[in-house]
Design a protein around this motif. Structure first.
Motif, mmCIF file in Angstrom:
data_model
loop_
_atom_site.group_PDB
_atom_site.id
_atom_site.type_symbol
_atom_site.label_atom_id
_atom_site.label_comp_id
_atom_site.label_asym_id
_atom_site.label_seq_id
_atom_site.Cartn_x
_atom_site.Cartn_y
_atom_site.Cartn_z
ATOM 1 N N VAL A 127 0.847 -1.195 0.000
ATOM 2 C CA VAL A 127 0.000 0.000 0.000
ATOM 3 C C VAL A 127 0.882 1.245 0.000
ATOM 4 C CG1 VAL A 127 -1.777 1.286 1.240
ATOM 5 C CG2 VAL A 127 -1.863 -1.216 1.181
ATOM 6 N N LEU A 128 0.622 2.147 -0.940
ATOM 7 C CA LEU A 128 1.382 3.381 -1.085
ATOM 8 C C LEU A 128 0.418 4.561 -1.159
ATOM 9 C CD1 LEU A 128 3.901 2.184 -3.844
ATOM 10 C CD2 LEU A 128 4.336 2.330 -1.388
ATOM 11 N N SER A 129 0.956 5.763 -1.186
ATOM 12 C CA SER A 129 0.102 6.952 -1.289
ATOM 13 C C SER A 129 0.791 8.028 -2.110
ATOM 14 C CB SER A 129 -0.241 7.495 0.103
ATOM 15 O OG SER A 129 0.940 7.918 0.773
ATOM 16 N N TYR A 130 -0.041 8.939 -2.621
ATOM 17 C CA TYR A 130 0.452 10.073 -3.417
ATOM 18 C C TYR A 130 -0.338 11.313 -3.006
ATOM 19 C CZ TYR A 130 1.243 13.168 -7.410
ATOM 20 O OH TYR A 130 1.551 14.254 -8.198
ATOM 21 N N ARG A 131 0.373 12.398 -2.747
ATOM 22 C CA ARG A 131 -0.270 13.636 -2.294
ATOM 23 C C ARG A 131 -0.621 14.519 -3.481
ATOM 24 N NH1 ARG A 131 1.681 18.852 -0.908
ATOM 25 N NH2 ARG A 131 0.281 19.939 0.545
ATOM 26 N N HIS A 132 -1.909 14.879 -3.579
ATOM 27 C CA HIS A 132 -2.379 15.838 -4.578
ATOM 28 C C HIS A 132 -2.466 17.204 -3.893
ATOM 29 C CE1 HIS A 132 -3.568 13.338 -8.075
ATOM 30 N NE2 HIS A 132 -3.696 12.396 -7.163
ATOM 31 N N SER A 133 -1.420 17.996 -4.062
ATOM 32 C CA SER A 133 -1.366 19.285 -3.361
ATOM 33 C C SER A 133 -2.507 20.199 -3.787
ATOM 34 C CB SER A 133 -0.015 19.959 -3.607
ATOM 35 O OG SER A 133 0.238 20.094 -4.995
ATOM 36 N N GLY A 134 -2.840 20.201 -5.081
ATOM 37 C CA GLY A 134 -3.909 21.082 -5.560
ATOM 38 C C GLY A 134 -5.284 20.696 -5.063
ATOM 39 N N LEU A 135 -5.469 19.414 -4.763
ATOM 40 C CA LEU A 135 -6.771 18.932 -4.283
ATOM 41 C C LEU A 135 -6.832 18.854 -2.768
ATOM 42 C CD1 LEU A 135 -7.424 15.876 -6.671
ATOM 43 C CD2 LEU A 135 -8.327 18.197 -6.877
ATOM 44 N N GLU A 136 -5.661 18.986 -2.113
ATOM 45 C CA GLU A 136 -5.551 18.748 -0.675
ATOM 46 C C GLU A 136 -6.109 17.366 -0.336
ATOM 47 O OE1 GLU A 136 -7.421 22.016 1.294
ATOM 48 O OE2 GLU A 136 -5.779 23.399 0.841
ATOM 49 N N ALA A 137 -5.665 16.379 -1.120
ATOM 50 C CA ALA A 137 -6.135 15.003 -0.962
ATOM 51 C C ALA A 137 -4.982 14.036 -1.139
ATOM 52 C CB ALA A 137 -7.242 14.696 -1.971
ATOM 53 N N MET A 138 -5.161 12.834 -0.582
ATOM 54 C CA MET A 138 -4.187 11.756 -0.726
ATOM 55 C C MET A 138 -4.823 10.634 -1.530
ATOM 56 S SD MET A 138 -1.548 12.861 1.018
ATOM 57 C CE MET A 138 -0.570 11.358 1.100
ATOM 58 N N ASN A 139 -4.090 10.144 -2.509
ATOM 59 C CA ASN A 139 -4.531 8.969 -3.263
ATOM 60 C C ASN A 139 -3.827 7.764 -2.647
ATOM 61 O OD1 ASN A 139 -5.269 6.992 -5.119
ATOM 62 N ND2 ASN A 139 -5.024 8.338 -6.876
ATOM 63 N N ILE A 140 -4.572 6.902 -1.995
ATOM 64 C CA ILE A 140 -4.026 5.701 -1.360
ATOM 65 C C ILE A 140 -4.336 4.521 -2.267
ATOM 66 C CG2 ILE A 140 -4.051 4.262 0.714
ATOM 67 C CD1 ILE A 140 -5.247 6.759 2.158
ATOM 68 N N PHE A 141 -3.325 3.712 -2.567
ATOM 69 C CA PHE A 141 -3.526 2.649 -3.536
ATOM 70 C C PHE A 141 -2.647 1.451 -3.196
ATOM 71 C CE2 PHE A 141 -0.047 5.255 -4.945
ATOM 72 C CZ PHE A 141 0.868 4.387 -5.532
#
Length: 294
Positions: A127-141
């Motif tokens: 399990v990894l994650s990626y930060r979307h700074s423009g959305l203020e959201a994390m994509n966890i996958f």
């Protein structure tokens, strides 16, 4: 003795005449992994230009673990996977992902967030994650652990970043779509999967991936999401990228149910070798879009 059989074939290859493997430290290697294909692209940072593209079709591959096996086999024969690149960025295509508001995100609970939306295997998957700074959201996958290990072994001393397919699509679509009052739908088509995004005045409003078997499944999910998002198929325009052609069954059924269907363009503000001019602009969008991640 290696008993793993080869289940891939090189279906497309482009290389700019000015490119040399000696330029690897000036270039980024972008990779897109799915159960149907393994694709590579080389981006020369000094020239701001894509200079290489290779597309391997996977044949009789039925599990994520097999993707990792085929990646190892390709690495044994392909010199692109034996260089020290400035950066290696990889996208993974599967349905094991979720977007979480950054204010609610706790790294120690990544698996818990994902478990609510996915039936991933915590014993087998990473399990990894990626930060979307423009959305203020994390994509966890999640991705298959053996595939992740293969990537780490192939690129042991390289800056390696793995993101989910949806992150590259989100970054690219929000980058090139002008903010407007109306809401629009965007689709990225793979064999048996379609990613759907809805973007409105405030930005991203919907993102998900659906598995389809037939053209009827394909159009069902698109119309269903349009209706759920209170969009009228008879009034809307859908922009499409990916493995679809203007004379395909999928494109024809889109035109039957949606007023206007438009094939998308390559990401702007990036240059492409003249050899890329022979490609449809809506193809390989997932590779080009990786350059817009950070």
């Amino acid at each position: 003795m290696d008993t793993i059989n080869t289940h891939y074939r090189l279906s497309h290859q482009i290389e700019d005449q000015a490119f040399s493997l000696q330029q690897a430290d000036q270039c980024n290697l972008y990779m897109a992994l799915s159960q149907k294909a393994i694709r590579f692209a080389v981006f020369n940072s000094e020239r701001n230009k894509f200079v290489v593209l290779e597309d391997y079709e996977l044949i009789t591959v039925f599990s994520p673990m097999q993707v990792g096996e085929q990646l190892r086999l390709i690495a044994q024969e392909n010199p692109l996977l034996r260089q020290r690149w400035n950066l290696v960025r990889v996208s993974v295509s599967n349905q094991h992902f979720t977007l979480v508001p950054e204010t609610l995100y706790d790294p120690s609970h990544q698996q818990d967030y994902l478990r609510l939306h996915s039936d991933f295997n915590p014993q087998q998957d990473t399990v990894l994650s990626y930060r979307h700074s423009g959305l203020e959201a994390m994509n966890i996958f999640a991705l298959d652990g053996s595939t992740y290990k293969a990537l780490q072994e192939i690129f042991p001393e390289t800056n390696l970043q793995v993101v989910h397919l949806t992150s590259s699509l989100i970054r690219s679509i929000l980058h090139q779509v002008p903010r407007a009052n109306q809401r629009s739908m965007y689709a990225f088509v793979e064999r048996n999967y379609v990613s759907l995004l809805v973007v409105g005045p405030a930005g991203l409003e919907f993102c998900n991936i659906f598995h389809y078997v037939s053209p009827e499944d394909f159009i069902y999910y698109i119309i269903f999401i349009m209706q759920e998002q209170k969009m009228d198929p008879e009034q809307e325009t859908i922009t499409v990228w990916g493995d679809i052609t203007h004379d395909s069954t999928l494109f024809n059924i889109l035109q039957r149910y949606i007023r206007q269907v438009r094939l998308g363009k390559r990401p702007a503000d990036i240059d492409y070798s003249y050899k890329f001019n022979d490609l449809f602009e809506h193809r390989y969008f997932e590779l080009y879009s990786l350059h817009l991640c950070e």
